[in-house]
Design a protein around this motif. Structure first.
Motif, mmCIF file in Angstrom:
data_model
loop_
_atom_site.group_PDB
_atom_site.id
_atom_site.type_symbol
_atom_site.label_atom_id
_atom_site.label_comp_id
_atom_site.label_asym_id
_atom_site.label_seq_id
_atom_site.Cartn_x
_atom_site.Cartn_y
_atom_site.Cartn_z
ATOM 1 N N GLN A 429 0.857 -1.171 0.000
ATOM 2 C CA GLN A 429 0.000 0.000 0.000
ATOM 3 C C GLN A 429 0.893 1.220 0.000
ATOM 4 O O GLN A 429 2.079 1.120 0.176
ATOM 5 C CB GLN A 429 -0.873 -0.043 1.248
ATOM 6 C CG GLN A 429 -2.087 0.809 1.141
ATOM 7 C CD GLN A 429 -2.976 0.382 -0.012
ATOM 8 O OE1 GLN A 429 -3.136 -0.794 -0.265
ATOM 9 N NE2 GLN A 429 -3.511 1.343 -0.705
ATOM 10 N N GLY A 430 0.362 2.322 -0.176
ATOM 11 C CA GLY A 430 1.175 3.532 -0.149
ATOM 12 C C GLY A 430 0.840 4.420 -1.321
ATOM 13 O O GLY A 430 1.273 5.543 -1.420
ATOM 14 N N GLY A 431 0.081 3.921 -2.218
ATOM 15 C CA GLY A 431 -0.289 4.743 -3.365
ATOM 16 C C GLY A 431 -1.787 4.852 -3.439
ATOM 17 O O GLY A 431 -2.485 4.750 -2.433
ATOM 18 N N ALA A 469 12.005 7.950 -4.942
ATOM 19 C CA ALA A 469 11.469 8.229 -3.608
ATOM 20 C C ALA A 469 10.221 9.097 -3.739
ATOM 21 O O ALA A 469 10.109 9.913 -4.648
ATOM 22 C CB ALA A 469 12.520 8.939 -2.770
ATOM 23 N N GLY A 470 9.300 8.882 -2.832
ATOM 24 C CA GLY A 470 8.066 9.662 -2.852
ATOM 25 C C GLY A 470 7.270 9.422 -1.591
ATOM 26 O O GLY A 470 7.756 8.754 -0.668
ATOM 27 N N PRO A 471 6.040 9.948 -1.548
ATOM 28 C CA PRO A 471 5.224 9.749 -0.348
ATOM 29 C C PRO A 471 4.939 8.279 -0.072
ATOM 30 O O PRO A 471 4.636 7.893 1.054
ATOM 31 C CB PRO A 471 3.921 10.483 -0.664
ATOM 32 C CG PRO A 471 4.131 11.217 -1.929
ATOM 33 C CD PRO A 471 5.356 10.725 -2.587
ATOM 34 N N PHE A 472 5.016 7.455 -1.094
ATOM 35 C CA PHE A 472 4.751 6.019 -0.954
ATOM 36 C C PHE A 472 5.903 5.282 -0.285
ATOM 37 O O PHE A 472 5.773 4.151 0.134
ATOM 38 C CB PHE A 472 4.499 5.388 -2.331
ATOM 39 C CG PHE A 472 5.597 5.700 -3.331
ATOM 40 C CD1 PHE A 472 6.746 4.952 -3.382
ATOM 41 C CD2 PHE A 472 5.451 6.768 -4.210
ATOM 42 C CE1 PHE A 472 7.745 5.247 -4.296
ATOM 43 C CE2 PHE A 472 6.442 7.083 -5.121
ATOM 44 C CZ PHE A 472 7.606 6.320 -5.163
#
Lengths: 521, 119
Positions: A429-431, A469-472
């Protein structure tokens, strides 16, 4: 250091020297040189490193040692040349310093200096020669046509500015022959013969050229393209490259020849679950297909890794095996309608992890587990499976089985289908949506392919790794020999920190004899 | 102002050049080295950004904030400076931790500048 220490050190040096004479290897060269450095004999260490570099030109370890020693030795010379450039610059000073930088493996500095020299002394051949040699070395290593083209351009410019530049002309003749441009090669050989007719290197080149079949074309760009697509030179003329390569290079060659062993990959991939923050790992083969995949989002860490099947599918226990601790009902209650531990916040089921699913008792697990999980879980699993592009073309699910609940395969079918069902499992999850093995495969394959192409075109060389890299969280992609490894981490880590474990994993996945049994070094 | 930010960034150890590129490939500002062609680098940078976003979308993940490509002869770093991207080309052998601080600093300034300009 006392007398006995010196004596012991001398004996160790002699032992290493004997071993090196008996069985020369890159590792022994490095070991002996390091031993000599520790003993304070840097000059001798440099000699050993230089001998190692000549004997094993492909060894990275020997080259690094040689470069560091050479740099140490050349510090004074580099400083003197730098001072000279500041006070009384000349074309030859630039050329000398650039060549020195190149020798100590500081290519970028050499390139910068050459560009500066070309601007200041456009008629000088030295900087073009150094740039040509740098590009040539890259072309030999990676076979990118852009490097080959630039090597030819710079060496031609050097030969144009100085018609008797032996090194540039010989390098050009060799390169032309290597890519199959025999006519161009002979032209340069004749040019060298005007001032060095008895050069033995020329007769060797002429022999090789005579043995070559007449090429269909002499178009250099086309010939370079052929080398790039073949991944090897059309004509092999460098004898030193056939010497025994170091272990890492041999492993790479082995991988290039045989690729990765899917069984080993499948077995070893679980070793990556201990990486901090890792949520999913996918290993893609040469064709971009997923060889192995694991997702650990919310999975019970003590659960056997063999349980890789859809919810509701039970594996019969071994004969005489005792029931696992805790009943299937308890597990179903914990992982089912009351909230499965492996379930994502959006309702997509996580990788099977409850005992009732994978290693419970067939009747209990199938009946009670399926009941307890409820319809909502199955619906979301179906949605995840249908969303997955890999599953779109799959025929509709079988009708409900009275013992296992609707939609899941009969026990006899489960083994053959486990791979397909595995793809349907949402893991992370994360997106915006849950991720499945199929999505991971598609996303990583597409990204690795485009990033590899773009890095070549952007002139930064062959792609080694990428970090997104990102919010996920973080996605790490390692571009290997004939394979791609993708990792999804919900807790971002510095790539260097996990690089060692990844390398260890990769080494153990090569086809052929295991790395530990190679024994080259 | 943008040029000054890029010029400061280019002075960092190992940085070979930098540019600000829109997602569709339009160069907002470029300070690349003499051996790099701005048009082709920006086009390829935009293609890389697009491909990465598409790949992430396939995996059901949101857009990225940073992308680092490490190749045999250099690195490329892409940082989201909504709605544009800061693209930095560096040498391979740099200490990325230190250079990333410089890059993130430049990205922060560019974001602030963008906010001021758009009101």
């Amino acid at each position: 250091m006392g007398f006995f220490d010196r004596l012991r050190q001398k004996r160790e040096t002699e032992t290493l020297e004997q071993a090196l004479r008996a069985n020369p290897s890159p590792a022994l060269h490095v070991e002996l040189a390091e031993h000599l450095i520790a003993a304070g004999d840097v000059e001798r260490a440099f000699e050993i490193a230089r001998a190692g570099k000549e004997a094993f030109p492909a060894s990275e370890a020997v080259f690094q040692l040689y470069a560091s020693l050479k740099k140490r030795q050349s510090q004074d010379q580099i400083r003197a040349l730098q001072r000279q450039i500041e006070t009384a610059p000349s074309a030859s000073t630039y050329g000398q310093l650039a060549a020195l930088y190149r020798e100590v493996h500081e290519e970028e500095r050499a390139i910068d200096l050459c560009r500066e020299a070309i601007e200041k002394y456009p008629a000088d051949d030295g900087p073009h020669q150094v740039l040509g040699e740098i590009r040539l070395a890259r072309f030999h290593a990676e076979k990118h046509r852009r490097d080959g083209r630039l090597a030819i351009d710079h060496l031609e410019k050097a030969a144009e500015r100085n018609e008797k530049n032996y090194k540039a002309l010989l390098a050009l003749a060799r390169l032309y022959l290597e890519i199959g441009a025999v006519g161009h090669c002979l032209k340069r050989v004749r040019q060298i013969q005007t001032f060095a007719p008895a050069d033995p290197a020329l007769s060797e080149l002429l022999d090789r050229a005579a043995a070559c079949p007449k090429p269909e074309t002499e178009d250099l760009d086309e010939l370079l393209r052929q080398v790039e697509s073949a991944g090897k030179m059309t004509v092999r003329i460098d004898a030193t490259r056939t010497k025994k390569a170091p272990r890492t290079t041999q492993k790479k060659r082995l991988a290039a020849r045989t690729g990765f062993d899917p069984e080993r990959v499948e077995r070893e991939i679980d070793s990556l679950r201990h990486l901090s923050g890792v949520s999913a790992v996918g290993f893609l083969g040469e064709d971009g297909r997923l060889l192995a995949f694991r997702g650990w989002e919310g999975e019970k860490r003590d659960f056997p890794s063999g349980a890789r099947m859809a919810p509701g599918v039970a594996v019969p226990p071994a004969e005489g095996a005792k029931p696992p601790r805790g009943s299937a009902r308890q597990d179903a209650g914990r992982t089912g309608a009351l909230g499965r531990s492996g379930e994502s916040s959006q309702g997509a089921p996580a990788r099977s992890g409850g005992r009732g699913e994978g290693h419970g008792w067939p009747e209990q697990a199938a009946a009670e587990g399926a009941e307890a999980r409820g319809e909502a879980d199955r619906m979301s699993a179906e949605r995840a499976a249908e969303d997955d592009p890999v599953n779109r073309s799959r025929p509709p699910r079988p009708e409900a089985s009275p013992s296992r609940g609707p939609g899941w395969p009969e026990q006899g079918e489960q083994r053959g289908r486990s791979d397909d069902w595995r793809r349907a499992r949402a893991v992370g999850q994360g997106g915006t949506e849950a991720m499945s093995a199929g999505r991971f495969e598609e996303g990583i394959a597409e990204f690795a392919g485009s990033a590899a192409t773009h890095s070549q075109k952007l002139d930064i060389g062959t792609l080694v790794s990428a970090e997104i890299a990102g919010p996920f969280g973080q996605i790490l992609v390692y571009h290997l020999e004939k394979a791609v490894l993708g990792l999804y981490l919900t807790e971002p880590q510095p790539p260097d920190r996990i690089g060692g474990q990844v390398r260890h994993f990769v080494d153990r996945c090569y086809a052929g004899p295991p790395a530990d049994e190679g024994g080259e070094e | 102002m943008m040029e000054r930010i890029l010029a400061t960034l280019n002075r960092a150890v190992g940085v070979k050049g930098s540019l600000i590129v829109h997602r569709d490939g339009i160069v907002v500002k470029s300070l690349l080295g003499p051996d790099m062609d701005t048009e082709s680098v920006s086009a390829l940078a935009a293609a890389t950004i697009h491909a990465t976003r598409r790949s992430l979308a396939r995996m059901g993940l949101s857009a990225f904030s940073r992308l680092v490509l490490t190749a045999t002869h250099g690195k490329m770093i892409f940082v989201d400076v909504d709605p544009t991207y800061l693209v930095v080309v560096t040498r391979r052998d740099i200490n990325l931790d230190l250079t990333l601080l410089e890059i993130e600093g430049a990205a922060y300034k560019l974001r602030n500048l963008g906010r001021i300009l758009t009101g």
